[in-house]
Design a protein around this motif. Sequence first.
Motif, PDB file in Angstrom:
ATOM      1  N   CYS A   8       0.834  -0.895   0.044  1.00  0.00           N
ATOM      2  CA  CYS A   8       0.091  -0.066   0.010  1.00  0.00           C
ATOM      3  C   CYS A   8       1.000   1.096  -0.098  1.00  0.00           C
ATOM      4  O   CYS A   8       1.756   1.367   1.097  1.00  0.00           O
ATOM      5  N   ASP A   9       0.934   1.865  -1.211  1.00  0.00           N
ATOM      6  CA  ASP A   9       1.790   2.952  -1.149  1.00  0.00           C
ATOM      7  C   ASP A   9       1.340   4.316  -1.357  1.00  0.00           C
ATOM      8  O   ASP A   9       0.079   4.548  -1.852  1.00  0.00           O
ATOM      9  N   ALA A  10       2.057   5.092  -0.809  1.00  0.00           N
ATOM     10  CA  ALA A  10       1.460   6.710  -0.702  1.00  0.00           C
ATOM     11  C   ALA A  10       1.839   7.532  -2.044  1.00  0.00           C
ATOM     12  O   ALA A  10       2.915   7.393  -2.426  1.00  0.00           O
ATOM     13  N   PHE A  11       0.871   8.146  -2.335  1.00  0.00           N
ATOM     14  CA  PHE A  11       0.937   9.266  -3.720  1.00  0.00           C
ATOM     15  C   PHE A  11       0.779  10.519  -3.131  1.00  0.00           C
ATOM     16  O   PHE A  11      -0.222  10.554  -2.250  1.00  0.00           O
ATOM     17  N   LEU A  12       1.082  11.811  -3.665  1.00  0.00           N
ATOM     18  CA  LEU A  12       0.725  12.817  -3.493  1.00  0.00           C
ATOM     19  C   LEU A  12       0.975  13.375  -2.119  1.00  0.00           C
ATOM     20  O   LEU A  12       0.220  13.965  -1.362  1.00  0.00           O
ATOM     21  N   GLY A  13       2.223  12.881  -1.390  1.00  0.00           N
ATOM     22  CA  GLY A  13       2.636  13.050  -0.088  1.00  0.00           C
ATOM     23  C   GLY A  13       1.698  12.397   1.049  1.00  0.00           C
ATOM     24  O   GLY A  13       1.464  12.965   2.034  1.00  0.00           O
ATOM     25  N   GLY A  14       0.850  11.548   0.536  1.00  0.00           N
ATOM     26  CA  GLY A  14      -0.128  10.854   1.488  1.00  0.00           C
ATOM     27  C   GLY A  14      -1.562  11.065   1.119  1.00  0.00           C
ATOM     28  O   GLY A  14      -2.440  10.494   1.980  1.00  0.00           O
ATOM     29  N   LEU A  15      -1.715  12.116   0.288  1.00  0.00           N
ATOM     30  CA  LEU A  15      -3.176  12.079  -0.109  1.00  0.00           C
ATOM     31  C   LEU A  15      -3.940  11.201  -0.827  1.00  0.00           C
ATOM     32  O   LEU A  15      -5.203  10.789  -0.769  1.00  0.00           O
ATOM     33  N   ALA A  62      -8.010  13.382  -5.930  1.00  0.00           N
ATOM     34  CA  ALA A  62      -7.715  14.166  -4.909  1.00  0.00           C
ATOM     35  C   ALA A  62      -7.402  15.641  -5.050  1.00  0.00           C
ATOM     36  O   ALA A  62      -7.555  16.271  -3.956  1.00  0.00           O
ATOM     37  N   ARG A  63      -6.786  15.807  -6.110  1.00  0.00           N
ATOM     38  CA  ARG A  63      -6.490  17.383  -6.385  1.00  0.00           C
ATOM     39  C   ARG A  63      -7.839  18.200  -6.590  1.00  0.00           C
ATOM     40  O   ARG A  63      -8.060  19.198  -6.390  1.00  0.00           O
ATOM     41  N   VAL A  64      -8.848  17.544  -7.262  1.00  0.00           N
ATOM     42  CA  VAL A  64      -9.958  18.325  -7.778  1.00  0.00           C
ATOM     43  C   VAL A  64     -11.317  17.684  -7.118  1.00  0.00           C
ATOM     44  O   VAL A  64     -11.723  16.831  -7.410  1.00  0.00           O
ATOM     45  N   PRO A  65     -11.850  17.821  -5.808  1.00  0.00           N
ATOM     46  CA  PRO A  65     -12.756  17.246  -4.949  1.00  0.00           C
ATOM     47  C   PRO A  65     -14.107  17.507  -5.996  1.00  0.00           C
ATOM     48  O   PRO A  65     -14.183  18.362  -6.564  1.00  0.00           O
ATOM     49  N   GLY A  66     -15.107  16.440  -5.811  1.00  0.00           N
ATOM     50  CA  GLY A  66     -16.413  16.657  -6.484  1.00  0.00           C
ATOM     51  C   GLY A  66     -16.364  16.332  -8.026  1.00  0.00           C
ATOM     52  O   GLY A  66     -17.411  16.537  -8.634  1.00  0.00           O
ATOM     53  N   LEU A  67     -15.371  15.463  -8.489  1.00  0.00           N
ATOM     54  CA  LEU A  67     -15.579  15.101  -9.618  1.00  0.00           C
ATOM     55  C   LEU A  67     -16.200  13.555  -9.456  1.00  0.00           C
ATOM     56  O   LEU A  67     -16.161  12.832  -8.735  1.00  0.00           O
ATOM     57  N   ALA A 237       3.816  18.935  -7.678  1.00  0.00           N
ATOM     58  CA  ALA A 237       2.760  18.077  -8.374  1.00  0.00           C
ATOM     59  C   ALA A 237       2.868  16.621  -7.766  1.00  0.00           C
ATOM     60  O   ALA A 237       1.725  16.039  -7.382  1.00  0.00           O
ATOM     61  N   LEU A 238       3.964  16.120  -7.531  1.00  0.00           N
ATOM     62  CA  LEU A 238       4.208  14.946  -6.994  1.00  0.00           C
ATOM     63  C   LEU A 238       4.039  14.663  -5.741  1.00  0.00           C
ATOM     64  O   LEU A 238       3.383  13.467  -5.176  1.00  0.00           O
ATOM     65  N   ARG A 239       4.282  15.612  -4.716  1.00  0.00           N
ATOM     66  CA  ARG A 239       4.414  15.275  -3.498  1.00  0.00           C
ATOM     67  C   ARG A 239       3.190  16.075  -2.712  1.00  0.00           C
ATOM     68  O   ARG A 239       2.832  15.561  -1.592  1.00  0.00           O
ATOM     69  N   LYS A 240       2.669  17.180  -3.340  1.00  0.00           N
ATOM     70  CA  LYS A 240       1.801  18.097  -2.779  1.00  0.00           C
ATOM     71  C   LYS A 240       0.429  17.934  -3.643  1.00  0.00           C
ATOM     72  O   LYS A 240      -0.608  18.687  -3.291  1.00  0.00           O
ATOM     73  N   GLY A 241       0.396  17.496  -4.776  1.00  0.00           N
ATOM     74  CA  GLY A 241      -0.939  17.307  -5.430  1.00  0.00           C
ATOM     75  C   GLY A 241      -1.383  18.541  -6.306  1.00  0.00           C
ATOM     76  O   GLY A 241      -2.469  18.870  -6.337  1.00  0.00           O
ATOM     77  N   ALA A 242      -0.093  19.353  -6.324  1.00  0.00           N
ATOM     78  CA  ALA A 242      -0.321  20.618  -7.121  1.00  0.00           C
ATOM     79  C   ALA A 242      -0.588  20.376  -8.775  1.00  0.00           C
ATOM     80  O   ALA A 242      -0.322  19.319  -9.231  1.00  0.00           O
ATOM     81  N   ALA A 243      -1.161  21.353  -9.196  1.00  0.00           N
ATOM     82  CA  ALA A 243      -1.574  21.349 -10.705  1.00  0.00           C
ATOM     83  C   ALA A 243      -0.123  21.819 -11.260  1.00  0.00           C
ATOM     84  O   ALA A 243       0.646  22.554 -10.917  1.00  0.00           O
ATOM     85  N   LEU A 244      -0.011  21.029 -12.846  1.00  0.00           N
ATOM     86  CA  LEU A 244       1.208  21.575 -13.569  1.00  0.00           C
ATOM     87  C   LEU A 244       0.419  22.485 -14.516  1.00  0.00           C
ATOM     88  O   LEU A 244      -0.533  22.292 -15.132  1.00  0.00           O
ATOM     89  N   ALA A 245       1.122  23.746 -14.609  1.00  0.00           N
ATOM     90  CA  ALA A 245       0.807  24.782 -15.800  1.00  0.00           C
ATOM     91  C   ALA A 245       0.999  23.891 -17.075  1.00  0.00           C
ATOM     92  O   ALA A 245       1.963  23.432 -17.353  1.00  0.00           O
ATOM     93  N   PHE A 246      -0.108  24.204 -17.972  1.00  0.00           N
ATOM     94  CA  PHE A 246       0.028  23.325 -19.410  1.00  0.00           C
ATOM     95  C   PHE A 246      -0.685  24.380 -20.157  1.00  0.00           C
ATOM     96  O   PHE A 246      -1.879  24.457 -20.290  1.00  0.00           O
TER      97      PHE A 246
END
Length: 246
Positions: A8-15, A62-67, A237-246
Amino acid sequence: MSDDNLTCDAFLGGLVHLWQPTQEYRAGVDPVLLAATIPAVSGQSVLELGCGVGAAVLCLGARVPGLVLTGVEREHSYAALAARNGGAALEVVTADISALPLSLRQRQFDHVLANPPYWRRGASVAASDPAREAALGEQTPLQVWITTAAKRLVPKGQMHVIHRAERLPDLLAALPADMGSIEVLPLAAREGRAAERVILRARKSGRADFRLHAPLILHRGDRHRDGDQYTPEVRNALRKGAALAF
């Protein structure tokens, strides 16, 4: 799969926590980066084709609740893990993307994402493990992935696909005529290196000009060093679940 053969592995810093096999195909950074580039907003619907254990779609959720999240996965063991990882937040459909059930073919989504297998087996060696081979070896043609994704989009809906950079011509050639506003984000390991991955974005009925973005640099420095050497944008993006500008 028994729990003895899983971690059981953590992603986005545990999110996000994902159960995945210890020895077979395991999710890496690519699905997390893919999820970070998708400009979804609460209330929209999302479909991931070939969702594996659910890494990309659940990181996006996890980054965008309500999807409203749906994943399609052909391999039964991975589909079961995706359902376990997502719980009530993720609808998992066990099916081949080339033969989606009618219930799914009657639906359309605001966003469709995919991380198709990278390797064409005419020019590479198949993995010995069947599940790993299903994740890495291209059995379903890339054209089918792109066509299927486009069909499942609502008008003005967006497709996002991550793949190897040398397959960009194939990705572009596979896009149906009604897919426009095409953008490409190259992913380069370090400053001055050639891109090894690309993320393709396209919009159904989009009319904007083609855009080739500057590469996203993943690591600081000119060579590998011990420790976390991700650039600040990628680390967030990897550790805190932030968005990447694109």
